[in-house]
Design a protein around this motif. Structure first.
Motif, PDB file in Angstrom:
ATOM      1  N   ARG B   4       0.837  -1.215   0.000  1.00  0.00           N
ATOM      2  CA  ARG B   4       0.000   0.000   0.000  1.00  0.00           C
ATOM      3  C   ARG B   4       0.870   1.263   0.000  1.00  0.00           C
ATOM      4  O   ARG B   4       0.610   2.214  -0.725  1.00  0.00           O
ATOM      5  N   GLU B   5       1.908   1.241   0.832  1.00  0.00           N
ATOM      6  CA  GLU B   5       2.794   2.414   0.891  1.00  0.00           C
ATOM      7  C   GLU B   5       3.533   2.605  -0.438  1.00  0.00           C
ATOM      8  O   GLU B   5       3.723   3.723  -0.904  1.00  0.00           O
ATOM      9  N   LEU B   8       1.178   4.048  -2.881  1.00  0.00           N
ATOM     10  CA  LEU B   8       0.934   5.456  -2.538  1.00  0.00           C
ATOM     11  C   LEU B   8       2.081   6.336  -3.026  1.00  0.00           C
ATOM     12  O   LEU B   8       1.857   7.436  -3.556  1.00  0.00           O
ATOM     13  N   THR B  27      -1.058  11.810   1.601  1.00  0.00           N
ATOM     14  CA  THR B  27      -1.220  10.645   2.478  1.00  0.00           C
ATOM     15  C   THR B  27      -2.447   9.861   2.046  1.00  0.00           C
ATOM     16  O   THR B  27      -3.135  10.244   1.100  1.00  0.00           O
ATOM     17  N   MET B  28      -2.713   8.794   2.758  1.00  0.00           N
ATOM     18  CA  MET B  28      -3.903   7.984   2.485  1.00  0.00           C
ATOM     19  C   MET B  28      -5.179   8.808   2.677  1.00  0.00           C
ATOM     20  O   MET B  28      -6.219   8.496   2.122  1.00  0.00           O
ATOM     21  N   GLU B  29      -5.067   9.864   3.485  1.00  0.00           N
ATOM     22  CA  GLU B  29      -6.265  10.660   3.785  1.00  0.00           C
ATOM     23  C   GLU B  29      -6.492  11.791   2.783  1.00  0.00           C
ATOM     24  O   GLU B  29      -7.523  12.466   2.809  1.00  0.00           O
ATOM     25  N   ASN B  68     -10.943   8.870  -0.720  1.00  0.00           N
ATOM     26  CA  ASN B  68      -9.651   9.521  -0.530  1.00  0.00           C
ATOM     27  C   ASN B  68      -8.602   8.630  -1.188  1.00  0.00           C
ATOM     28  O   ASN B  68      -8.938   7.609  -1.797  1.00  0.00           O
ATOM     29  N   GLY B  70      -6.614   6.639   0.104  1.00  0.00           N
ATOM     30  CA  GLY B  70      -6.634   5.306   0.711  1.00  0.00           C
ATOM     31  C   GLY B  70      -7.561   4.374  -0.046  1.00  0.00           C
ATOM     32  O   GLY B  70      -7.196   3.229  -0.360  1.00  0.00           O
ATOM     33  N   SER B  71      -8.759   4.873  -0.390  1.00  0.00           N
ATOM     34  CA  SER B  71      -9.694   3.981  -1.089  1.00  0.00           C
ATOM     35  C   SER B  71      -9.230   3.739  -2.526  1.00  0.00           C
ATOM     36  O   SER B  71      -9.494   2.679  -3.096  1.00  0.00           O
ATOM     37  N   ILE B  73      -6.055   3.463  -3.325  1.00  0.00           N
ATOM     38  CA  ILE B  73      -5.004   2.447  -3.163  1.00  0.00           C
ATOM     39  C   ILE B  73      -5.644   1.065  -2.943  1.00  0.00           C
ATOM     40  O   ILE B  73      -5.160   0.057  -3.467  1.00  0.00           O
ATOM     41  N   ASP B  74      -6.750   1.037  -2.203  1.00  0.00           N
ATOM     42  CA  ASP B  74      -7.468  -0.239  -2.019  1.00  0.00           C
ATOM     43  C   ASP B  74      -7.820  -0.838  -3.376  1.00  0.00           C
ATOM     44  O   ASP B  74      -7.652  -2.038  -3.606  1.00  0.00           O
TER      45      ASP B  74
END
Lengths: 628, 81
Positions: B4-5, B8, B27-29, B68, B70-71, B73-74
């Motif tokens: 994930r990182e 990102l 960031t993920m956010e 965001n 994060g989603s 990257i998911d």
């Protein structure tokens, strides 16, 4: 992933550094050098390089377009064309254009075409309309031929109205995109009246016919979609989520197609194709393998590919593109296949200028340009040898060197893809233009035949006309003042308003110089501005077109200038040479015409002078009319 | 560095390439609202660039629905596996 632009040169190793330099200049408000900026854009850009060039183009759009041709382009779409905007800037740079895009608000097609409202509110150079099937009204029940006919007529009315509105509201032609095919249910869809597949085919034919009649221009989106494949061209996700009519990823390619059309409209298409010989027109090396050893024709797959390429070249020639040869070879050896090989499609007659010798290719390309009376920018160059291509790119960045690769089977594809020979619907004017090139090529031949240069000049029957600046000549005068880089002593730029004021200024005079010969009308080929300071005259500006060098043009103008000075009681004439990166060819201009150096300045410029009584007129070989 | 990182960091590269005026944290956010140049128009461009760079293809629902980074990257992780 392979590049979207395989016909362009592979990305240079120091590309990033070169772009950074240009960016820095542009951020400071300086327009970068034309050839350099065009060259960094005209490479096999990846997605990131593409972004950088788009950004650069956007910044350059805010500067005065020195060297580049500015094009104001309106976009009108039934879907969003926003994703074309930035790629159009980048694609324009690669073709020598600064494109400013004016996008109509979403879905204004009908209101632009049929109402008095004008979403552009300015003059444009072209309006590109990308319509899709939803723009066309009318229901088309299946198997109802009459309803389909009516729908096609309806489509024609809409397109016609767009073209009329473009002309009356923005003063420019409309470019209409053809429709790509839909995903097709069955082969018989095109045989089914009312089907989408059949309707789009008919609309495209209608668009082509209208373009042939000169009612509008077309951008053949359908051909481009076919080239890359419909599955890549049409992106259903982007279509539904962002109303994008074609893949965002392919927008740089679409933009390049449009830019090549804009370049053709601006007279920037290549006019001559210069060809290497060994492994470009036939397989093998004529000097080593001999006429029986080279591969051309049905003796091999490679030989077939070369024949196909030669057929393609003949097709280019039929469209007015001049063919020339530039080869490292002994002349007689290089001509042998053209004369004696039965499978050669190209014959000596098809080649306007044949430069086979052991000089380097850059020198020969210059000679070809001069023989044809064309600028280097009008030449495209095809050579199978990557080292030669690299060398020509480095020395003559204005020549369009096509990345043909080394496999003859791909030569046609690359030359066609390059868009360098994009042309508008051919008409009789184009035929006349083609004959003018023929005329220049004939000049080159005469020059080769007539050993004595004086006799050659006399044989041209040149007629020069020198006239003061006037209203009619002003647009071209301004263009020359702002475009000429090479044969330009001071490179001083003046805009339309400056030149208009000069027409009224008693303290100076300007000359526009035209030249005709028995083969061609060259039009305005020189501009001279002289400031009158009492008994001394100062040549403020002296520039000439490079199309007519070595013909005694400058000698003729200078003779006339001194004649006028003598009549006005002037004692001496002064001139200055201000060196730039581009005008080295005129560093010896004044000494050659009999002027003495009178000063060297800190900035590298030099002052010259010649006393009027001491001026010895130069022999010239043309008729001169001086209008006052 | 986790997958994930890693993704990102790749996405952050693309974002900084496209939105050259943004130099805040990624960031993920992070959402579109944090980046001034990130509007609905450039969103499509960004999705395409991320798809090209990471070799994935987002679905019709995904391209509009990322909450965001994060989603996003998911979704990348899902397509990569």
């Amino acid at each position: 992933m392979s590049s979207l632009f395989p016909w362009r040169r592979p990305l240079e190793e120091d590309w990033g550094a070169r772009v950074s330099e240009i960016e820095a200049a542009v951020v400071d408000g300086h327009m970068p050098d034309y050839a350099t900026a065009r060259a960094v854009a005209n490479q096999q850009l990846g997605p990131r390089e593409q972004l950088r060039v788009e950004r650069l183009a956007k910044r350059m759009g805010k500067l005065e377009a020195i060297g580049f041709t500015r094009v104001e382009l309106g976009l009108l779409g039934s879907r969003t064309l926003s994703y074309l905007r930035d790629p159009l800037g980048a694609a324009g740079l690669a073709r020598g254009l600064v494109v400013s895009v004016h996008e109509a608000p979403y879905d204004r097609v009908a209101s632009f075409a049929f109402s008095a409202s004008n979403c552009f509110e300015r003059r444009l150079d072209a309006v590109l309309a990308v319509l899709d099937e939803v723009s066309f009204q009318g229901s088309r029940p299946l198997l109802n031929r009459a309803a389909e006919d009516e729908a096609v007529h309806e489509a024609e009315r809409l397109v016609s109205a767009i073209a009329t509105a473009a002309r009356s509201k923005t003063g420019c032609p409309a470019i209409i995109a053809t429709l790509p095919p839909p995903y097709q249910l069955a082969s018989a869809e095109t045989a089914t009246p009312g089907s989408s597949a059949r309707f789009r085919l008919r609309v495209n034919m209608m668009l082509a016919d209208g373009a042939a009649e000169g009612r509008w221009l077309i951008w053949d989106q359908a051909a481009l979609a076919a080239r890359v494949g419909l599955e890549r061209w049409f992106d259903p996700i982007a279509y539904h989520s962002a109303k994008v009519p074609f893949s965002v990823q392919l927008c740089p390619l679409a933009a390049d197609g449009v830019a090549s059309l804009l370049a053709a409209m601006s007279g920037k298409s290549a006019r001559a194709l210069v060809l290497d010989l060994d492994n470009t027109l036939w397989g093998g090396v004529i000097g080593d393998d001999g006429i029986a050893g080279i591969r051309i024709g049905q003796n091999s797959a490679e030989g077939e590919a070369f024949v196909a390429f030669q057929d393609f070249l003949l097709g280019l020639r039929a469209r007015g593109v001049v063919l020339a040869v530039c080869s490292k070879n002994t002349d007689a050896v290089a001509r042998e296949p053209f004369r004696r090989h039965p499978e050669m499609v190209l014959k000596e007659d098809h080649i306007a200028v044949f430069q086979a010798n052991w000089d380097d290719k850059a020198t020969n390309l210059r000679a070809i340009a001069e023989a044809l009376g064309l600028g280097l920018e009008s030449l495209a160059f095809v050579d199978d040898n990557p080292a030669e291509r690299e060398r020509v790119r480095r020395e003559l960045p204005l020549v369009s060197t096509i990345e043909v690769g080394e496999d003859p089977s791909f030569y046609i594809e690359r030359v066609a893809q390059s868009g360098l020979f994009e042309h508008l619907p051919l008409n009789s004017d184009d035929l006349a233009r083609a004959s003018s090139y023929g005329g220049r090529a004939a000049v080159a031949e005469i020059r080769a035949r007539v050993g004595n240069y004086e006799d050659y000049l006399k044989s041209l029957e040149m007629q020069m006309t020198i006239a003061p600046f006037d209203e009619v000549g002003r647009p071209r005068i301004v263009q020359l003042i702002n475009k000429s880089n090479q044969f330009n002593l001071t490179t001083r730029r003046y805009n339309d308003e400056d030149v208009r004021r000069m027409q009224e200024d008693q303290g100076l005079f300007g000359w526009q110089v035209r030249l005709d010969d028995r083969f061609a009308q060259h039009g305005m080929i020189g501009v001279v501005i002289v400031r009158k300071e009492g008994t001394e005259w100062e040549i403020d500006t002296w520039l000439q077109s490079c199309r007519v060098l070595e013909r005694g043009v400058e000698q003729s103008i200078m003779n006339s200038l001194f004649q006028e000075a003598y009549a006005a009681g002037v004692e001496s004439i002064r001139g200055r040479y201000i060196p730039t990166e581009r005008n080295g060819m005129v560093s010896e201009f004044y000494p050659r015409l009999g002027f003495d150096v009178v000063g060297k300045n800190g900035d590298g410029s030099m002052d010259f002078a010649c006393a009027v009584p001491r001026y010895a007129p130069h022999p010239v070989f043309m008729n001169i009319s001086l209008l006052r | 560095m986790s997958d994930r990182e890693f993704y990102l960091s790749q996405v952050a590269d693309v974002i900084r390439g496209l939105f050259d005026e943004y130099d805040g944290p990624i960031t993920m956010e992070t959402t579109a609202r944090d980046v001034p140049q990130w509007d609905s128009l450039s969103h499509v461009r960004l999705m395409v660039l991320i798809e090209q760079e990471l070799g994935v293809r987002f679905s019709t629902t995904e391209v509009q629905g990322f909450k965001n980074l994060g989603s996003l990257i998911d979704a990348v992780v899902k397509h990569k596996n």
